[in-house]
Design an enzyme around this catalytic site. Structure first.
Site: not given
Lengths: 431, 425
Positions: B67, B70-71, B142
């Site tokens: 994740h 991905e950012h 997040e």
């Protein structure tokens, strides 16, 4: 794509978009009424009760079984708000006939079912069944209690409820489970009958049947609709200024690790003659996209938050910003969010920002024609506010929005309320 | 490279597909007359693939790397790709699941430029100490946001109750602590291991020329074929849950629950996987769907609400069943669920309910073809599962009621279930 709109019965308007580009057709039948505190809970309950049983399908199992036989067609109770106008009824998506065995269209079956859900509920002695009403009112109360489970939405709802507490607009936020639990089936039946008799009706269809075929399917389905004195006097009261000189600040606590900040403004002067395109582009410049001022400054440059985005209600005339922040950053975040708006007020909008925002808005609008639900939402809104603007026309208008127009919208905004939901160790207070 | 087309007249679509020499799978579904063009670059890599072998060495990474990566993939030497998409008016985003990371955009103009940017961003690792440190702050927020979300907490607790050591136990985003250990080198390693064309799929839906898409992909990706790393999920897990019941407490209005089971922990590839998943979905619909005796009676009794859901899906080498929602009496719901499964195992499902489930499944799948994003995600997911997406439509009429009944007997045994709860504090 061919759009046509006609009044097919007194106060019943059929808007039909002919297109064979989708795999499934979409239809909704809604009763329009004024949003107000007196009827909000009743109106929210009605479609769920109606979906419990009809004359032909007396219980939910019967309705659901029938929908599965129609290849998974849906019949979803909906309550939508356009400003302070409420549209309550049913939405259905169903496969286009050419993709079904035998090529048979389901239009007539679905129209009949939606008509029956709206007009021929399972009743006893003319009254909605107490069992169904009591069961659904409990579920409504549960849904209201559950609203806090989604912290982000809850924080937004609290802002609207507090900021617009003197206006009908806040009636869209149902927050009192006891009020839902206290609804009696006789009162609900009265309200239901009143709505049927007085509400203008909007029917929207999008699919591969032409207007006349749709009308021939809808007319018999709605033939039992009683038509009394229709209430066309429905609309939205736009408040131009904040309630007090300084923004009202509200602090509440809950078991959350990340603070939820929501700020609300009155859009003000631009609501005198709303320019929907300019308002959209303004929102995109401010906080509506990943190249907006809020996203770039608050998230990318300062890492203050995971999200910071703005939205507008261009019918009610509201601007709002929500952001998830660390509690310690409250003051800095509020200040930062206001500072970005101030930049727009001063006309500090670069050519790149302007062109990105215009492009984003016009492109998003041009893509509306590829989505049946977005088409329905667009035309329902336009029909309710009495504007005849297609998504393509609005897209073209966005291309021509100027930095001056955006700065003017920003200059007219007036911050009315700031709501902050944070962790438990802070005392709740209202300034 | 030549693209091949296959028509699916039943649902009115044509699928163009091909594979570059470097192994990149390309799928294009032309939609003449549509404004929207959607492109989707998917990597067969997700949060559960924490441990893997690269260049002969075992690499162990902290939870949340996929994740995080991905950012960071949006960072390009020339700027942030998300901003560039946005400046062009395109809607772009990305997401990371347990076994897939996907990057996509939607636009109606500048498609070629946007496709080039999409391919560039997934093939251009560009990480610095500074940008990684900054992202730790953003993702930390997040993570805090998801930890406030009861549905998210419930799902993770369910995975923790089902699995002993399989990395799907951990949240895809990781924790604030776990992502603190991520360095630029971690990201470079993971990118090198998984972001190779042979481990990716490019899916496009819209009014585009399939050959042109393939040409662009060929021009913009590396020539050589590189084998991707092999993820290591650890020793194969048994089918019994680790805990029969897991309870957490949060500030929620009413209890929320998920009942879940590991149906398979060594999923086959290819058509067998498609068949097993399809049969599982149909079985769950027959037993727990909106017209089922289970749902309608519990709804009428006030035990279930409109938020009840059910799902059978593949995840990182496993097949999972779950159903859940909110209820004032989740234990009672669980008891009734077990009774329903037991009864179905003995008596089999009602043939009429089976036929209806099949029709409904078809209609719902057909409706999903209105959504280019959904088509792209399905094409990529099916590619990584080793089977064809549109073949699912052909399979539906071929599934028999005997298969459904056998599936229920073999896979949906109540003793396989775990009950995970979020109770009000």
């Amino acid at each position: 794509m061919e759009y046509r709109r006609e009044e097919i019965m007194p106060g019943v308007f059929l808007s039909a978009l002919y297109t064979d580009k989708f795999k499934s057709a979409a239809m909704c039948v809604t009763l329009l009424s004024q949003l107000d505190h007196e009827h909000a809970y009743l109106d929210a309950l009605i479609p769920s009760v109606l979906r419990r049983g009809t004359v032909s399908h007396p219980d939910m199992s019967g309705i659901m079984t029938y929908l599965e036989e129609l290849y998974g067609a849906t019949a979803v109770p909906i309550t939508l708000g356009v400003g302070e106008v409420k549209a309550m009824g049913f939405y259905s998506a169903f496969p286009e006939g050419r993709f079904l065995p035998g090529g048979r269209s389901e239009l007539a079956d679905v129209s009949k079912l939606l008509g029956e859900l709206l007009l021929a509920p399972n009743t006893r002695g003319g009254l909605l069944l107490p069992d169904y009403v009591n069961s659904e009112r409990s579920k409504l109360a549960e849904r209201i209690r559950a609203s806090k489970n989604d912290r982000i939405t809850y924080a937004f709802q609290r802002l609207i409820e507090l900021m617009c507490s003197y206006e009908d607009y806040s009636a869209s936020i149902l927050s009192d489970p006891d009020e839902a639990e206290s609804i009696h089936y006789t009162r609900l039946t009265r309200r239901y009958r009143e709505l049927l008799a007085t509400s203008p009706v909007e029917v929207f269809y999008c699919g591969a049947e032409d207007f006349n075929t749709v009308r021939e399917a809808v007319l018999p389905a709605l033939s039992a609709l009683p038509r009394g004195e229709l209430d066309f006097d429905i609309g939205t009261d736009v408040r131009m200024n904040a309630i007090e000189d300084k923004p009202r600040r509200f602090f509440e606590t809950m078991d959350v690790g990340q603070g939820k900040l929501v700020m609300g403004w009155r859009l003000g002067d631009c609501m005198e003659e709303p320019d929907f395109a300019a308002m959209r582009v303004f929102n995109a410049v401010y906080g509506g996209t990943a190249s907006s001022k809020l996203f770039r400054e608050m998230r990318e440059a300062r890492s203050l938050c995971y999200y910071a985005s703005s939205g507008i209600d261009d019918v009610k005339g509201l601007l709002y910003v929500h952001s998830g922040i660390d509690k310690a950053n409250y003051d800095v975040a509020v200040e930062g969010i206001c500072a970005e708006l101030d930049k727009i007020k001063r006309g500090e909008i670069s050519d790149d920002e302007l062109s990105a925002a215009r492009r984003y808005c016009s492109q998003a609008l041009r893509l509306v024609v590829d989505d049946p639900v977005e088409l329905m939402m667009h035309y329902l809104k336009m029909n309710i506010i009495g504007a005849e603007i297609s998504p393509e026309e609005l897209a073209a208008a966005c291309e021509g929005v100027t930095a001056g127009e955006i700065a003017e919208i920003a200059a007219g905004t007036d911050c009315d309320a700031i709501y902050f939901l944070s962790g438990e160790d802070e005392e709740a207070s209202v300034e | 490279m030549t693209m091949h087309s296959r028509e699916y007249p039943g649902v009115g679509d044509t699928l163009w597909s091909g594979k570059l020499d470097n192994g990149l799978s390309i799928y294009v579904v032309p939609r003449p007359g549509f404004q929207k063009k959607t492109a989707f670059a998917a990597v067969n890599y997700g949060g559960a693939m924490r441990n893997f072998t690269l260049d002969g060495r075992l690499v162990e990474t902290p939870a949340g790397v996929a994740h995080f990566l991905e950012h960071k993939m949006f960072d390009l030497p020339e700027g942030n790709a998300l901003n560039i998409f946005s400046e062009r008016g395109a809607e772009a985003n990305a997401y990371t699941g347990g076994d897939m990371t996907a990057y996509y955009f939607e636009c109606d103009e500048l498609f070629d430029e946007n496709l080039e940017l999409l391919l560039r961003l997934v093939t251009t690792p560009h990480f610095t100490e500074e940008s990684v440190a900054k992202e730790q702050g953003i993702i930390g927020q997040e993570i805090l946001m998801t930890e406030d979300d009861p549905s998210f907490v419930l799902y993770n607790a369910t995975m923790g109750a089902l699995f002993d050591h399989h990395p799907v136990r951990e949240s895809v985003a990781g924790t604030v602590e776990s992502i603190a250990g991520i360095t630029p080198q971690t990201l470079y390693d993971c990118h090198k291991a998984f972001y190779v064309p042979a481990n990716m799929a490019l899916c496009v839906v819209g009014d585009v020329d399939p050959e042109h898409v393939a040409e662009m992909a060929e021009r913009l990706t590396v020539r050589e074929y590189v084998n991707p790393a092999v993820p290591d999920y650890g020793e194969r897990e048994g089918l019994e849950p680790i805990e029969k019941k897991a309870v957490s407490y949060m500030d929620v209005s009413d209890p929320m629950f998920i009942a879940a089971a590991k149906l398979n922990t060594a999923m086959p590839d290819g058509d067998e996987a498609l068949r097993l998943t399809t049969v599982g979905e149909l079985a769950a619909r027959c037993l727990l769907g909106q017209s089922s005796e289970f749902y309608t009676s519990l709804y009428a009794e006030g035990l279930l609400r409109g938020d009840f859901f059910r799902d059978v899906s593949r995840l990182a080498g496993t097949l999972l069943f779950e159903c859940g929602g909110s209820s004032a009496q989740p234990e009672q719901v669980f008891e009734r669920l077990c009774e329903t499964l037991n009864a179905a195992a003995k008596k089999g499902v009602d043939p009429a309910a089976f036929e209806r489930a099949r029709r409904a499944e078809y209609g719902v799948s057909l409706r999903a073809l209105n959504s280019p994003g959904s088509i792209c995600a399905s094409l990529a997911s099916c590619r990584f599962g080793g089977y064809g997406f549109y073949e699912g439509f052909d399979l539906l009429p071929a599934v028999t009621i005997d298969e459904i009944n056998a599936f229920i007997r073999e896979y949906l045994a109540p003793e396989r279930l775990t009950l995970s709860l979020i109770m009000p504090k």
